[in-house]
Design a protein around this motif. Sequence first.
Motif, mmCIF file in Angstrom:
data_model
loop_
_atom_site.group_PDB
_atom_site.id
_atom_site.type_symbol
_atom_site.label_atom_id
_atom_site.label_comp_id
_atom_site.label_asym_id
_atom_site.label_seq_id
_atom_site.Cartn_x
_atom_site.Cartn_y
_atom_site.Cartn_z
ATOM 1 N N VAL A 8 23.934 32.209 20.875
ATOM 2 C CA VAL A 8 23.255 32.059 19.400
ATOM 3 C C VAL A 8 23.063 30.570 18.994
ATOM 4 O O VAL A 8 24.114 30.038 18.996
ATOM 5 N N GLY A 10 23.790 29.327 15.484
ATOM 6 C CA GLY A 10 23.109 29.433 14.011
ATOM 7 C C GLY A 10 24.206 28.935 13.876
ATOM 8 O O GLY A 10 24.707 26.842 14.453
ATOM 9 N N SER A 16 30.480 34.667 10.396
ATOM 10 C CA SER A 16 28.598 35.332 11.052
ATOM 11 C C SER A 16 27.778 34.556 12.290
ATOM 12 O O SER A 16 27.795 35.960 13.307
ATOM 13 N N THR A 17 27.846 34.216 12.544
ATOM 14 C CA THR A 17 27.785 32.656 13.938
ATOM 15 C C THR A 17 28.537 33.643 14.537
ATOM 16 O O THR A 17 28.036 33.653 16.000
ATOM 17 N N LEU A 20 29.043 36.573 16.162
ATOM 18 C CA LEU A 20 27.637 37.714 16.683
ATOM 19 C C LEU A 20 28.249 37.076 18.335
ATOM 20 O O LEU A 20 27.928 37.433 19.576
ATOM 21 N N LYS A 64 20.849 33.045 14.645
ATOM 22 C CA LYS A 64 21.091 34.320 13.604
ATOM 23 C C LYS A 64 21.496 33.450 12.032
ATOM 24 O O LYS A 64 20.864 33.861 11.369
#
Length: 303
Positions: A8, A10, A16-17, A20, A64
């Motif tokens: 990811v 981010g 949010s990072t 995910l 992200k």
Amino acid sequence: MSTPKIAVVGLPGKWSTEALADALEARTGFRAILDPAHLRVELDGRVIHSDRHDLCKLDGIVIKKVGPQYSPLMLDRLELLQFAEVCGVPVFSRPERIARLVDRLSGTLTLRRGQIPMPPTVITEQVDEAIDVVNQFGSVILKPLYSTKAKGMVVLEAGKLNKKQLMSRLAAYKSQHGILYLQKKLELPGQDMGLVFLGGEYQGAYARVKGEQWHTSTSGGGKYAEAHPTDETIEIARRAQALFGLDFTTVDMAETADGPVCFEVSAFGGFRGALEGLGLNMAEKYADYVLARIDAKRAKNGN
């Protein structure tokens, strides 16, 4: 096939990072968050690294976030991430598609060329022309070209400011932002909506209910709730997001007395609104979506 390694891009520690990354780790046993500020591209060697990770050796990358705030620096980082695609690594969403939405002007022009209904909008560098727009619209929202969650937005009302005051406010804004992006402030029913799309398919909608500020952003006290947009609103949002081809996004819409309008398509999409407003875990659904496509690619290539 071996378990795929999907990273990811981010901001480490941001909800949010991390959500995910958690979802991908639960499915693959592999976890990597790539800080976009740590990207290093070697042009001669055609390789790209972030910290200890060689991005060309990954099976997939999900973007992200590429910065804590919208800025031209985001565009530069997205350019760098295209090197991972040169190595043959699938990136979700593709960097050049995200880039079209980082700059509000680019996103707006694409939406209007696609005949997506939006609030009346004027873009100019001339303060005197901007004054005419404020007087014509009555109430406008000045919007920076690089911003999210209503940051940097200013409301100007013709009836509350004389010409000298308007000129001063607009000149100060222009000195900071360069271009004056003026959008008519619409009468909204106390909320707007985020319509969620995954792979171009509609997933549901949540509302941002207005708090104490003029806008509905949660940064100003807005709250998430479930939303039930009309079929017309859903179809407009579907057309809007299709112009950009993102793997995951949300489309900001409102239903007004004159019909549905689109404010913007998100460059990255949000997880929290869907979770709190709908009880829909889009981090997990996005992880499943990415994994299915990477597995299909690997099977096709015999990996």
